[in-house]
Write a protein that holds these residues in place. Structure first.
Motif, PDB file in Angstrom:
ATOM      1  N   ALA A 108       0.999  -1.167   0.029  1.00  0.00           N
ATOM      2  CA  ALA A 108       0.027   0.067   0.108  1.00  0.00           C
ATOM      3  C   ALA A 108       0.777   1.156  -0.085  1.00  0.00           C
ATOM      4  CB  ALA A 108      -0.971   0.053   1.376  1.00  0.00           C
ATOM      5  N   LYS A 109       1.943   1.246   0.709  1.00  0.00           N
ATOM      6  CA  LYS A 109       2.666   2.534   0.825  1.00  0.00           C
ATOM      7  C   LYS A 109       3.506   2.560  -0.702  1.00  0.00           C
ATOM      8  CE  LYS A 109       4.045   2.735   5.850  1.00  0.00           C
ATOM      9  NZ  LYS A 109       5.094   2.446   6.629  1.00  0.00           N
ATOM     10  N   SER A 110       3.890   1.492  -1.354  1.00  0.00           N
ATOM     11  CA  SER A 110       4.615   1.657  -2.373  1.00  0.00           C
ATOM     12  C   SER A 110       3.683   2.218  -3.449  1.00  0.00           C
ATOM     13  CB  SER A 110       5.046   0.212  -2.838  1.00  0.00           C
ATOM     14  OG  SER A 110       6.125  -0.397  -1.994  1.00  0.00           O
ATOM     15  N   ILE A 111       2.647   1.769  -3.444  1.00  0.00           N
ATOM     16  CA  ILE A 111       1.263   2.161  -4.554  1.00  0.00           C
ATOM     17  C   ILE A 111       1.321   3.658  -4.233  1.00  0.00           C
ATOM     18  CG2 ILE A 111      -0.895   2.148  -5.346  1.00  0.00           C
ATOM     19  CD1 ILE A 111      -0.560  -1.185  -4.669  1.00  0.00           C
ATOM     20  N   ASP A 112       0.980   4.080  -3.123  1.00  0.00           N
ATOM     21  CA  ASP A 112       0.629   5.223  -2.782  1.00  0.00           C
ATOM     22  C   ASP A 112       1.991   6.416  -3.109  1.00  0.00           C
ATOM     23  OD1 ASP A 112      -0.771   7.664  -1.582  1.00  0.00           O
ATOM     24  OD2 ASP A 112       0.845   7.596  -0.058  1.00  0.00           O
TER      25      ASP A 112
ATOM     26  N   GLU B 243       3.739  -8.006 -19.774  1.00  0.00           N
ATOM     27  CA  GLU B 243       2.545  -8.711 -20.368  1.00  0.00           C
ATOM     28  C   GLU B 243       1.271  -8.929 -19.253  1.00  0.00           C
ATOM     29  OE1 GLU B 243       1.686 -13.498 -21.110  1.00  0.00           O
ATOM     30  OE2 GLU B 243       3.706 -12.721 -21.231  1.00  0.00           O
ATOM     31  N   ARG B 244       1.590  -9.064 -17.902  1.00  0.00           N
ATOM     32  CA  ARG B 244       0.414  -9.143 -17.010  1.00  0.00           C
ATOM     33  C   ARG B 244      -0.284  -7.872 -16.585  1.00  0.00           C
ATOM     34  NH1 ARG B 244       3.223 -13.609 -12.993  1.00  0.00           N
ATOM     35  NH2 ARG B 244       3.641 -15.293 -14.654  1.00  0.00           N
ATOM     36  N   SER B 245       0.526  -6.688 -16.819  1.00  0.00           N
ATOM     37  CA  SER B 245      -0.092  -5.360 -16.548  1.00  0.00           C
ATOM     38  C   SER B 245      -0.875  -4.891 -17.396  1.00  0.00           C
ATOM     39  CB  SER B 245       1.033  -4.463 -16.011  1.00  0.00           C
ATOM     40  OG  SER B 245       0.410  -3.364 -15.836  1.00  0.00           O
ATOM     41  N   ASP B 246      -2.006  -4.229 -17.076  1.00  0.00           N
ATOM     42  CA  ASP B 246      -2.774  -3.589 -18.127  1.00  0.00           C
ATOM     43  C   ASP B 246      -2.451  -2.061 -18.283  1.00  0.00           C
ATOM     44  OD1 ASP B 246      -4.766  -5.509 -18.323  1.00  0.00           O
ATOM     45  OD2 ASP B 246      -5.782  -4.824 -16.611  1.00  0.00           O
TER      46      ASP B 246
ATOM     47  N   THR C   4       4.992 -15.413  -8.014  1.00  0.00           N
ATOM     48  CA  THR C   4       4.127 -14.392  -7.055  1.00  0.00           C
ATOM     49  C   THR C   4       4.391 -12.845  -7.107  1.00  0.00           C
ATOM     50  OG1 THR C   4       3.589 -16.367  -6.094  1.00  0.00           O
ATOM     51  CG2 THR C   4       3.188 -14.216  -4.940  1.00  0.00           C
ATOM     52  N   GLY C   5       5.740 -13.076  -7.142  1.00  0.00           N
ATOM     53  CA  GLY C   5       6.450 -11.382  -7.038  1.00  0.00           C
ATOM     54  C   GLY C   5       6.016 -10.674  -8.152  1.00  0.00           C
ATOM     55  N   LEU C   6       6.107 -11.339  -9.334  1.00  0.00           N
ATOM     56  CA  LEU C   6       5.847 -10.550 -10.672  1.00  0.00           C
ATOM     57  C   LEU C   6       4.341 -10.241 -10.586  1.00  0.00           C
ATOM     58  CD1 LEU C   6       8.093 -12.794 -13.262  1.00  0.00           C
ATOM     59  CD2 LEU C   6       8.590 -10.216 -12.105  1.00  0.00           C
ATOM     60  N   ASP C   7       3.597 -11.121 -10.369  1.00  0.00           N
ATOM     61  CA  ASP C   7       2.233 -11.044 -10.198  1.00  0.00           C
ATOM     62  C   ASP C   7       1.863  -9.862  -9.131  1.00  0.00           C
ATOM     63  OD1 ASP C   7       0.658 -12.668 -11.843  1.00  0.00           O
ATOM     64  OD2 ASP C   7       0.519 -13.991 -10.457  1.00  0.00           O
ATOM     65  N   ASN C   8       2.521  -9.708  -8.084  1.00  0.00           N
ATOM     66  CA  ASN C   8       2.308  -8.821  -7.196  1.00  0.00           C
ATOM     67  C   ASN C   8       2.584  -7.359  -7.913  1.00  0.00           C
ATOM     68  OD1 ASN C   8       1.497 -10.323  -5.337  1.00  0.00           O
ATOM     69  ND2 ASN C   8       3.314 -10.383  -4.024  1.00  0.00           N
ATOM     70  N   ALA C   9       3.937  -7.275  -8.332  1.00  0.00           N
ATOM     71  CA  ALA C   9       4.436  -6.187  -9.295  1.00  0.00           C
ATOM     72  C   ALA C   9       3.426  -5.618 -10.254  1.00  0.00           C
ATOM     73  CB  ALA C   9       5.374  -6.128  -9.708  1.00  0.00           C
ATOM     74  N   ALA C  10       2.737  -6.365 -11.199  1.00  0.00           N
ATOM     75  CA  ALA C  10       1.954  -6.038 -12.254  1.00  0.00           C
ATOM     76  C   ALA C  10       0.620  -5.375 -11.796  1.00  0.00           C
ATOM     77  CB  ALA C  10       1.586  -7.421 -13.134  1.00  0.00           C
ATOM     78  N   SER C  11      -0.029  -6.076 -10.720  1.00  0.00           N
ATOM     79  CA  SER C  11      -1.193  -5.856 -10.095  1.00  0.00           C
ATOM     80  C   SER C  11      -1.058  -4.338  -9.347  1.00  0.00           C
ATOM     81  CB  SER C  11      -1.785  -6.805  -8.972  1.00  0.00           C
ATOM     82  OG  SER C  11      -0.927  -7.326  -7.983  1.00  0.00           O
TER      83      SER C  11
ATOM     84  N   LEU D 188       0.956  -2.062 -10.201  1.00  0.00           N
ATOM     85  CA  LEU D 188       1.186  -1.108 -11.088  1.00  0.00           C
ATOM     86  C   LEU D 188      -0.307  -0.707 -11.717  1.00  0.00           C
ATOM     87  CD1 LEU D 188       4.402  -2.317 -12.921  1.00  0.00           C
ATOM     88  CD2 LEU D 188       4.242  -0.115 -11.730  1.00  0.00           C
ATOM     89  N   ASP D 189      -1.021  -1.749 -11.910  1.00  0.00           N
ATOM     90  CA  ASP D 189      -2.472  -1.497 -12.347  1.00  0.00           C
ATOM     91  C   ASP D 189      -3.472  -0.680 -11.432  1.00  0.00           C
ATOM     92  OD1 ASP D 189      -1.840  -3.053 -14.465  1.00  0.00           O
ATOM     93  OD2 ASP D 189      -3.074  -4.901 -13.815  1.00  0.00           O
ATOM     94  N   GLU D 190      -2.980  -0.667 -10.038  1.00  0.00           N
ATOM     95  CA  GLU D 190      -3.679   0.227  -9.305  1.00  0.00           C
ATOM     96  C   GLU D 190      -3.352   1.709  -9.389  1.00  0.00           C
ATOM     97  OE1 GLU D 190      -4.462  -0.684  -5.050  1.00  0.00           O
ATOM     98  OE2 GLU D 190      -3.940  -3.092  -5.557  1.00  0.00           O
ATOM     99  N   LEU D 191      -2.550   2.221  -9.969  1.00  0.00           N
ATOM    100  CA  LEU D 191      -2.313   3.479 -10.426  1.00  0.00           C
ATOM    101  C   LEU D 191      -3.024   4.213 -11.315  1.00  0.00           C
ATOM    102  CD1 LEU D 191       1.796   2.944 -10.907  1.00  0.00           C
ATOM    103  CD2 LEU D 191       0.469   3.757  -8.793  1.00  0.00           C
ATOM    104  N   ASP D 192      -3.245   5.363 -11.036  1.00  0.00           N
ATOM    105  CA  ASP D 192      -3.975   6.266 -11.949  1.00  0.00           C
ATOM    106  C   ASP D 192      -3.065   7.117 -12.512  1.00  0.00           C
ATOM    107  OD1 ASP D 192      -5.828   7.669 -13.358  1.00  0.00           O
ATOM    108  OD2 ASP D 192      -6.486   8.869 -11.770  1.00  0.00           O
ATOM    109  N   VAL D 193      -2.258   6.609 -13.722  1.00  0.00           N
ATOM    110  CA  VAL D 193      -1.273   7.483 -14.216  1.00  0.00           C
ATOM    111  C   VAL D 193      -1.895   8.565 -15.173  1.00  0.00           C
ATOM    112  CG1 VAL D 193       0.897   7.173 -15.545  1.00  0.00           C
ATOM    113  CG2 VAL D 193       0.172   5.557 -14.283  1.00  0.00           C
ATOM    114  N   PRO D 194      -1.375   9.666 -15.234  1.00  0.00           N
ATOM    115  CA  PRO D 194      -1.762  10.936 -16.225  1.00  0.00           C
ATOM    116  C   PRO D 194      -1.469  10.330 -17.727  1.00  0.00           C
ATOM    117  CG  PRO D 194      -0.715  11.676 -14.243  1.00  0.00           C
ATOM    118  CD  PRO D 194      -0.404  10.401 -14.183  1.00  0.00           C
ATOM    119  N   GLY D 195      -2.029  10.985 -18.462  1.00  0.00           N
ATOM    120  CA  GLY D 195      -1.609  10.592 -19.895  1.00  0.00           C
ATOM    121  C   GLY D 195      -0.609  10.858 -20.544  1.00  0.00           C
ATOM    122  N   ASP D 196       0.293  12.064 -19.944  1.00  0.00           N
ATOM    123  CA  ASP D 196       1.445  12.405 -20.671  1.00  0.00           C
ATOM    124  C   ASP D 196       2.766  11.717 -19.734  1.00  0.00           C
ATOM    125  OD1 ASP D 196       0.130  13.730 -22.605  1.00  0.00           O
ATOM    126  OD2 ASP D 196       0.112  15.528 -21.494  1.00  0.00           O
TER     127      ASP D 196
END
Length: 277
Positions: free
Chosen positions: A82-86, A161-164, A117-124, A126-134
């Motif tokens: 949670a801290k990492s994503i924030d 591959e695993r991240s959207d 599992t580590g790679l799954d954790n990383a991809a998911s 990253l998918d929780e981020l709201d990244v600005p378009g630029d």
């Protein structure tokens, strides 16, 4: 040639631009805050405007924000995740405010959860981020010590591959070399570039951290050296900065300040080693 260094925002983020110009750099990287503590980046509107305007006027860019060293996207621990994503979310927002194109992050360590599992954790994560378009998040290659992930090209490919999320890659020459990818000759560089293209794809490569290595290939030891004076050596660095698939990318230095030499010497050295297309 786009070549620059990691510069300091001490005294205001626009000071990083002034420092870059002192090194004769025309692209670069910053931390938005101390990378060794959990801290919210704070950039005043006036500072942001000065940084944007001065960078544009001086034609310095692209810039990269390097995320905190504490970020661990692979972790199985909920609180650290949670801290990492924030933390990373705040980085992409500051990048957008500063018109900085890239935010660079290491995948981190699975700390016993296992590679998959580590790679799954990383991809998911990253998918929780709201990244600005630029803004584009770049996953950086790692030296691969302990349970850290990102040392193998397959790790980078798997996360993409695993991240959207629309991710890019930053390759660090010292990290690749430490992880076992030879870059010490023109032939070795060609083979490594071809392998990266086969496994990950050159279309994902956005930036290169240009560093020589104080340790031999495959040692997993991450300690940077002046360009051409480490184990990668002059021929290897020359091949990297001159390679047709790499030469138009931004090169960011994280070389040491020692032996009376620093970033300015390495910026000049990179340009000297660059061969005409």
């Amino acid at each position: 040639m786009r070549i620059g260094a990691h510069t300091s925002i001490a005294g205001g983020v626009s000071n990083a631009l002034e420092e870059q110009l002192e090194y004769d750099g025309n692209c670069g990287q910053i931390f938005s805050h101390s990378p060794q503590v959990w801290q919210d980046p704070s950039v005043e509107d006036e500072e942001a405007t000065a940084f944007r305007d001065r960078s544009a006027a001086a034609d310095v860019g692209p810039w990269v924000i390097h995320s905190s060293y504490l970020v661990n996207l692979c972790t199985p621990k909920d609180d650290l995740r949670a801290k990492s994503i924030d933390s990373l979310q705040q980085e992409v927002e500051v990048a957008d405010e500063l018109d900085i194109e890239y935010v660079n992050v290491h995948l981190g360590a699975h700390t016993g959860a296992g590679v998959d599992t580590g790679l799954d954790n990383a991809a998911s994560a990253l998918d929780e981020l709201d990244v600005p378009g630029d803004v584009t998040v770049l996953v950086e290659s790692d030296a691969g010590s302990g349970t850290k992930l990102g040392g193998e090209f397959e790790h980078l490919a798997t996360v993409i591959e695993r991240s959207d999320e629309d991710l890019g890659i930053c390759l660090d020459t010292a990290h690749m070399f430490a992880a076992g990818y030879d870059l010490s000759t023109a032939a070795a560089v060609e083979e490594t570039v071809e392998e990266f293209d086969d496994v990950v794809g050159l279309d994902s490569l956005e930036c290169i951290h240009l560093n020589d290595s104080k340790h031999a290939c495959g040692t997993n030891k991450d300690e940077h050296a002046h360009l051409g004076e480490g184990e990668i050596g002059e021929a290897g660095i020359e091949a990297v900065v001159s390679h047709p698939d790499l030469r138009d990318l931004p090169f960011v230095l994280e070389t040491p300040t020692e032996d009376g030499r620093g970033f300015a010497w390495n910026v000049k050295r990179a340009r000297e080693l660059r061969q005409d297309a």
